[in-house]
Scaffold this motif. Structure first.
Motif, short mmCIF file in Angstrom:
data_model
loop_
_atom_site.label_atom_id
_atom_site.label_comp_id
_atom_site.label_asym_id
_atom_site.label_seq_id
_atom_site.Cartn_x
_atom_site.Cartn_y
_atom_site.Cartn_z
N ASP A 1 26.60 17.06 -29.94
CA ASP A 1 27.34 18.29 -29.80
C ASP A 1 28.47 18.07 -28.80
OD1 ASP A 1 27.64 21.01 -28.08
OD2 ASP A 1 27.17 21.48 -30.17
N SER A 2 29.58 18.76 -28.98
CA SER A 2 30.72 18.52 -28.10
C SER A 2 30.40 18.80 -26.63
CB SER A 2 31.92 19.36 -28.54
OG SER A 2 31.59 20.75 -28.53
N ALA A 3 29.47 19.70 -26.37
CA ALA A 3 29.10 20.00 -24.99
C ALA A 3 28.35 18.84 -24.34
CB ALA A 3 28.25 21.26 -24.93
N GLN A 4 27.79 17.95 -25.14
CA GLN A 4 27.04 16.81 -24.62
C GLN A 4 27.93 15.60 -24.33
OE1 GLN A 4 24.46 16.69 -28.15
NE2 GLN A 4 22.70 17.04 -26.78
N LEU A 5 29.18 15.65 -24.75
CA LEU A 5 30.04 14.48 -24.67
C LEU A 5 30.34 14.02 -23.25
CD1 LEU A 5 32.54 15.25 -27.58
CD2 LEU A 5 30.56 13.71 -27.60
N PRO A 6 30.70 14.90 -22.31
CA PRO A 6 31.02 14.40 -20.97
C PRO A 6 29.91 13.57 -20.34
CG PRO A 6 31.81 16.65 -21.20
CD PRO A 6 30.98 16.36 -22.42
N ALA A 7 28.67 14.01 -20.47
CA ALA A 7 27.55 13.27 -19.90
C ALA A 7 27.38 11.92 -20.60
CB ALA A 7 26.27 14.08 -19.99
N LEU A 8 27.55 11.89 -21.92
CA LEU A 8 27.46 10.63 -22.65
C LEU A 8 28.53 9.66 -22.19
CD1 LEU A 8 26.48 8.79 -24.98
CD2 LEU A 8 28.11 10.01 -26.45
N TYR A 9 29.75 10.15 -22.04
CA TYR A 9 30.84 9.28 -21.63
C TYR A 9 30.60 8.70 -20.24
CZ TYR A 9 33.32 11.34 -25.61
OH TYR A 9 33.69 11.76 -26.86
N ASP A 10 30.08 9.52 -19.34
CA ASP A 10 29.77 9.02 -18.00
C ASP A 10 28.72 7.90 -18.06
OD1 ASP A 10 31.57 10.67 -16.73
OD2 ASP A 10 30.09 12.18 -16.17
N ARG A 11 27.72 8.08 -18.91
CA ARG A 11 26.67 7.06 -19.03
C ARG A 11 27.22 5.77 -19.61
NH1 ARG A 11 23.74 11.40 -21.23
NH2 ARG A 11 23.60 10.36 -23.26
N LEU A 12 28.07 5.88 -20.62
CA LEU A 12 28.65 4.68 -21.23
C LEU A 12 29.51 3.91 -20.24
CD1 LEU A 12 29.67 6.06 -24.75
CD2 LEU A 12 27.98 4.26 -24.30
N LEU A 13 30.37 4.61 -19.51
CA LEU A 13 31.23 3.94 -18.54
C LEU A 13 30.40 3.31 -17.42
CD1 LEU A 13 34.14 6.53 -18.27
CD2 LEU A 13 34.27 4.26 -19.27
N GLY A 14 29.38 4.02 -16.96
CA GLY A 14 28.54 3.48 -15.90
C GLY A 14 27.76 2.26 -16.33
N ALA A 15 27.24 2.29 -17.55
CA ALA A 15 26.47 1.15 -18.06
C ALA A 15 27.36 -0.07 -18.24
CB ALA A 15 25.80 1.52 -19.39
N ALA A 16 28.56 0.13 -18.76
CA ALA A 16 29.47 -1.00 -18.95
C ALA A 16 29.95 -1.57 -17.62
CB ALA A 16 30.66 -0.58 -19.80
N ALA A 17 30.24 -0.68 -16.67
CA ALA A 17 30.75 -1.13 -15.37
C ALA A 17 29.72 -1.93 -14.58
CB ALA A 17 31.22 0.07 -14.56
N ALA A 18 28.44 -1.70 -14.86
CA ALA A 18 27.37 -2.39 -14.11
C ALA A 18 27.13 -3.81 -14.59
CB ALA A 18 26.08 -1.58 -14.23
#
Length: 208
Positions: free
Chosen positions: A10-27
């Protein structure tokens, strides 16, 4: 390249997903910077929008449109694009804050008649609700064999319901270990998130 929409978010879930993706890749060891974008470099997908600059009329036959992309703050550093003037996006450019944009040199010249446009405003229809905070060097973002398009970049945080299709990663050293780690990191964020492929930017540009 990701297919977030197909994962059923759902579009409301997107910001949290994006934060997780960026954090996982950056680590991941070897990763220097990461970003997300609505349309990938040389990815074949584009969005074109019409814009209006108050008080300026284009000559007859001139197009009043530019290619538009939503990106996260580290995008330009990650993909190697250079700011010619002004600043990049920051975490202060969030939803509810004054709307901002970064434009390419050719977009600035086409719409404003000059590339000295930091602080100028433009917008959709007749509402000049976007302030230009930076100008990025022209780049052939669609393919090496195409001319650099007129570009407008918007911060993802001011379009938080946009479905991003690309995760960009800048790597120091060999890319192969990072590629394997990146696949695992994305699976850990969501094993059901479709991962279309992981491809070096040079390969994508050569395909075009």
């Amino acid at each position: 390249r990701l297919d977030v929409r197909a994962a059923g978010y759902d579009s409301a879930q997107l910001p949290a997903l994006y934060d997780r993706l960026l954090g996982a890749a950056a680590a991941i060891p070897g990763v220097r910077s990461t970003s997300l974008s609505l349309n990938a470099l040389a990815g074949g997908g584009t969005r074109t929008s019409g814009f209006v600059v108050p008080g300026r009329a284009l000559p007859p036959g001139e197009s009043s449109s530019a290619q538009e992309n939503y990106v996260t703050p580290d995008y330009f550093n990650t993909v190697g694009m250079t700011l010619a003037q002004g600043r990049g996006f920051t975490r202060s450019d969030k939803d509810g804050a004054p709307k901002v944009a970064i434009v390419s040199e050719s977009m600035a010249r086409h719409f404003f008649g000059t590339d000295r446009v930091v602080g100028s405003r433009f917008g959709y229809e007749t509402l000049p609700d976007l302030e230009i905070v930076g100008v990025v060097r022209d780049a052939r973002v669609n393919a090496l064999r195409e001319a650099a398009p007129r570009l407008v970049y918007r911060p993802l945080a001011q379009g938080p319901r946009e479905y991003m299709t690309s995760l960009e990663v800048r790597v120091a050293g060999p890319r192969e270990p990072v590629t394997a780690s990146l696949r695992n990191a994305i699976r850990q964020v969501d094993p059901m998130l479709p991962l279309r492929d992981i491809v070096p930017l040079s390969d994508l540009l050569e395909r075009g």
